[in-house]
Design a protein around this motif. Sequence first.
Motif, PDB file in Angstrom:
ATOM      1  N   LEU A 201     -19.286 -15.820 -35.955  1.00 38.11           N
ATOM      2  CA  LEU A 201     -18.570 -14.589 -36.308  1.00 38.11           C
ATOM      3  C   LEU A 201     -17.097 -14.670 -35.927  1.00 38.11           C
ATOM      4  CD1 LEU A 201     -21.013 -11.687 -35.348  1.00 38.11           C
ATOM      5  CD2 LEU A 201     -20.567 -12.661 -37.601  1.00 38.11           C
ATOM      6  N   ALA A 202     -16.838 -15.272 -34.770  1.00 39.26           N
ATOM      7  CA  ALA A 202     -15.441 -15.325 -34.320  1.00 39.26           C
ATOM      8  C   ALA A 202     -15.265 -16.370 -33.236  1.00 39.26           C
ATOM      9  CB  ALA A 202     -15.006 -13.960 -33.791  1.00 39.26           C
ATOM     10  N   VAL A 203     -14.072 -16.940 -33.196  1.00 34.56           N
ATOM     11  CA  VAL A 203     -13.655 -17.818 -32.101  1.00 34.56           C
ATOM     12  C   VAL A 203     -12.470 -17.126 -31.444  1.00 34.56           C
ATOM     13  CG1 VAL A 203     -12.769 -20.068 -31.439  1.00 34.56           C
ATOM     14  CG2 VAL A 203     -14.430 -19.890 -33.311  1.00 34.56           C
ATOM     15  N   LEU A 204     -12.713 -16.600 -30.258  1.00 32.15           N
ATOM     16  CA  LEU A 204     -11.692 -15.823 -29.554  1.00 32.15           C
ATOM     17  C   LEU A 204     -10.963 -16.751 -28.585  1.00 32.15           C
ATOM     18  CD1 LEU A 204     -14.045 -12.812 -28.767  1.00 32.15           C
ATOM     19  CD2 LEU A 204     -12.503 -13.071 -30.731  1.00 32.15           C
ATOM     20  N   GLY A 205      -9.796 -17.202 -28.973  1.00 28.74           N
ATOM     21  CA  GLY A 205      -9.054 -18.152 -28.142  1.00 28.74           C
ATOM     22  C   GLY A 205      -7.590 -18.141 -28.508  1.00 28.74           C
ATOM     23  N   GLY A 206      -6.996 -19.341 -28.537  1.00 23.60           N
ATOM     24  CA  GLY A 206      -5.592 -19.437 -28.917  1.00 23.60           C
ATOM     25  C   GLY A 206      -4.673 -18.683 -27.985  1.00 23.60           C
TER      26      GLY A 206
ATOM     27  N   ARG B 183      -5.040 -27.156 -24.604  1.00 27.75           N
ATOM     28  CA  ARG B 183      -5.794 -26.462 -23.553  1.00 27.75           C
ATOM     29  C   ARG B 183      -5.988 -24.988 -23.902  1.00 27.75           C
ATOM     30  NH1 ARG B 183      -2.757 -30.060 -20.278  1.00 27.75           N
ATOM     31  NH2 ARG B 183      -1.089 -28.522 -19.983  1.00 27.75           N
ATOM     32  N   ALA B 184      -4.986 -24.374 -24.548  1.00 27.52           N
ATOM     33  CA  ALA B 184      -5.100 -22.967 -24.948  1.00 27.52           C
ATOM     34  C   ALA B 184      -6.225 -22.788 -25.967  1.00 27.52           C
ATOM     35  CB  ALA B 184      -3.770 -22.479 -25.520  1.00 27.52           C
ATOM     36  N   LYS B 185      -6.362 -23.752 -26.879  1.00 26.55           N
ATOM     37  CA  LYS B 185      -7.444 -23.678 -27.872  1.00 26.55           C
ATOM     38  C   LYS B 185      -8.820 -23.841 -27.219  1.00 26.55           C
ATOM     39  CE  LYS B 185      -4.809 -25.316 -31.879  1.00 26.55           C
ATOM     40  NZ  LYS B 185      -4.678 -26.396 -32.896  1.00 26.55           N
ATOM     41  N   ASN B 186      -8.869 -24.654 -26.185  1.00 31.71           N
ATOM     42  CA  ASN B 186     -10.154 -24.892 -25.510  1.00 31.71           C
ATOM     43  C   ASN B 186     -10.599 -23.700 -24.665  1.00 31.71           C
ATOM     44  OD1 ASN B 186     -10.501 -27.474 -26.574  1.00 31.71           O
ATOM     45  ND2 ASN B 186      -9.286 -28.429 -24.945  1.00 31.71           N
ATOM     46  N   ARG B 187      -9.640 -22.884 -24.204  1.00 28.54           N
ATOM     47  CA  ARG B 187      -9.997 -21.672 -23.452  1.00 28.54           C
ATOM     48  C   ARG B 187     -10.380 -20.588 -24.459  1.00 28.54           C
ATOM     49  NH1 ARG B 187      -5.086 -23.179 -20.873  1.00 28.54           N
ATOM     50  NH2 ARG B 187      -3.974 -21.434 -21.856  1.00 28.54           N
ATOM     51  N   ARG B 188     -11.667 -20.525 -24.755  1.00 23.49           N
ATOM     52  CA  ARG B 188     -12.104 -19.658 -25.852  1.00 23.49           C
ATOM     53  C   ARG B 188     -13.512 -19.123 -25.601  1.00 23.49           C
ATOM     54  NH1 ARG B 188     -13.636 -24.719 -26.718  1.00 23.49           N
ATOM     55  NH2 ARG B 188     -15.506 -25.140 -27.976  1.00 23.49           N
ATOM     56  N   VAL B 189     -13.875 -18.139 -26.417  1.00 22.80           N
ATOM     57  CA  VAL B 189     -15.247 -17.613 -26.456  1.00 22.80           C
ATOM     58  C   VAL B 189     -15.665 -17.555 -27.914  1.00 22.80           C
ATOM     59  CG1 VAL B 189     -16.713 -15.585 -26.109  1.00 22.80           C
ATOM     60  CG2 VAL B 189     -15.115 -16.279 -24.321  1.00 22.80           C
ATOM     61  N   GLU B 190     -16.836 -18.120 -28.212  1.00 17.25           N
ATOM     62  CA  GLU B 190     -17.360 -18.110 -29.582  1.00 17.25           C
ATOM     63  C   GLU B 190     -18.527 -17.137 -29.669  1.00 17.25           C
ATOM     64  OE1 GLU B 190     -18.267 -22.009 -31.001  1.00 17.25           O
ATOM     65  OE2 GLU B 190     -16.344 -22.867 -30.351  1.00 17.25           O
ATOM     66  N   VAL B 191     -18.503 -16.314 -30.706  1.00 14.06           N
ATOM     67  CA  VAL B 191     -19.577 -15.339 -30.935  1.00 14.06           C
ATOM     68  C   VAL B 191     -20.327 -15.751 -32.192  1.00 14.06           C
ATOM     69  CG1 VAL B 191     -20.153 -12.915 -31.290  1.00 14.06           C
ATOM     70  CG2 VAL B 191     -18.175 -13.534 -29.869  1.00 14.06           C
ATOM     71  N   LYS B 192     -21.669 -15.913 -32.058  1.00 13.94           N
ATOM     72  CA  LYS B 192     -22.484 -16.391 -33.173  1.00 13.94           C
ATOM     73  C   LYS B 192     -23.696 -15.494 -33.383  1.00 13.94           C
ATOM     74  CE  LYS B 192     -21.309 -21.214 -32.079  1.00 13.94           C
ATOM     75  NZ  LYS B 192     -21.843 -22.555 -31.724  1.00 13.94           N
ATOM     76  N   LEU B 193     -24.225 -15.536 -34.596  1.00 14.17           N
ATOM     77  CA  LEU B 193     -25.478 -14.853 -34.926  1.00 14.17           C
ATOM     78  C   LEU B 193     -26.516 -15.900 -35.306  1.00 14.17           C
ATOM     79  CD1 LEU B 193     -24.435 -11.737 -37.071  1.00 14.17           C
ATOM     80  CD2 LEU B 193     -25.256 -11.776 -34.710  1.00 14.17           C
ATOM     81  N   ILE B 194     -27.707 -15.769 -34.722  1.00 17.70           N
ATOM     82  CA  ILE B 194     -28.791 -16.710 -35.004  1.00 17.70           C
ATOM     83  C   ILE B 194     -30.019 -15.935 -35.471  1.00 17.70           C
ATOM     84  CG2 ILE B 194     -30.398 -18.360 -33.967  1.00 17.70           C
ATOM     85  CD1 ILE B 194     -28.247 -19.359 -32.228  1.00 17.70           C
ATOM     86  N   PRO B 195     -30.658 -16.369 -36.557  1.00 16.47           N
ATOM     87  CA  PRO B 195     -31.862 -15.677 -37.042  1.00 16.47           C
ATOM     88  C   PRO B 195     -32.960 -15.644 -35.978  1.00 16.47           C
ATOM     89  CG  PRO B 195     -31.046 -17.234 -38.672  1.00 16.47           C
ATOM     90  CD  PRO B 195     -30.283 -17.500 -37.414  1.00 16.47           C
ATOM     91  N   GLY B 196     -33.658 -14.516 -35.896  1.00 19.35           N
ATOM     92  CA  GLY B 196     -34.760 -14.386 -34.948  1.00 19.35           C
ATOM     93  C   GLY B 196     -34.310 -13.765 -33.644  1.00 19.35           C
ATOM     94  N   ASP B 197     -35.298 -13.591 -32.732  1.00 20.74           N
ATOM     95  CA  ASP B 197     -34.999 -12.944 -31.454  1.00 20.74           C
ATOM     96  C   ASP B 197     -35.187 -13.888 -30.275  1.00 20.74           C
ATOM     97  OD1 ASP B 197     -37.696 -13.252 -31.544  1.00 20.74           O
ATOM     98  OD2 ASP B 197     -38.200 -11.157 -31.126  1.00 20.74           O
TER      99      ASP B 197
END
Length: 227
Positions: free
Chosen positions: A105-110, A210-224
């Motif tokens: 959904l998003a890569v929060l970094g940069g 290094r700024a690009k590596n300091r990040r949080v990735e948000v993902k959606l995966i099918p199922g619970d």
Amino acid sequence: MMRNFIIGLSVLFYVLSGAIIFRALEIPARKTSYRNDQEGLKPKNLPPKVEDMLGKFSKEQAANQALIKEMRATIAKLEDRLSKKTKEIQANVKDQEAYKKARVLAVLGGGAFSSGQVVIGVDLMNAVKELVPAIQASPDNRVIIEGHTDNIPIKSSAGKQYSDNMELSFLRAKAVALILEKYSISLGRISVIGYGDTRSVASNDTDEGRAKNRRVEVKLIPGDKEF
């Protein structure tokens, strides 16, 4: 004359028959018995050396039987462990297959995170808020939040606020999860993972990388399935 001869033979036959029957009655009946036990089958008066060999053989046979029983129990345990491990591997394969289907959904970094810090600014909070509609539109999907860092050691950059980059990356991901919770995304749907500096997307030799590596990735995966 012939008639008298036949009569004589008949008398002699009856006399002899009577004598045979009489002798038979005089013979006492013999009693018979049958023993079908080990003692009856065991040879009597064996030499001491043979007795000793038989005793040793019996002990060795008993020891072998005990060893076979123990080996069978060990094999059964190994088969059970192998079966459980096989199921774990199969489950892990399914998890990996599901993970491959994850939608980013998003890569929060940069530059969203300062080196060695967890603090989330207003811009990052707004970026996380924008993810809420997409997450709510996929109620059957699980939310995976992955935290990442650069390779700068924690000791020199954060005054030992965190034990290491693994903990720092986890706390960054957790901070994003708490923002989503604020906007009605249940924490029960969210899995938080910290990877530290093990999954870099750019070189750590430059400030930009290094700024690009300091990040949080948000993902959606099918199922619970929880990850």
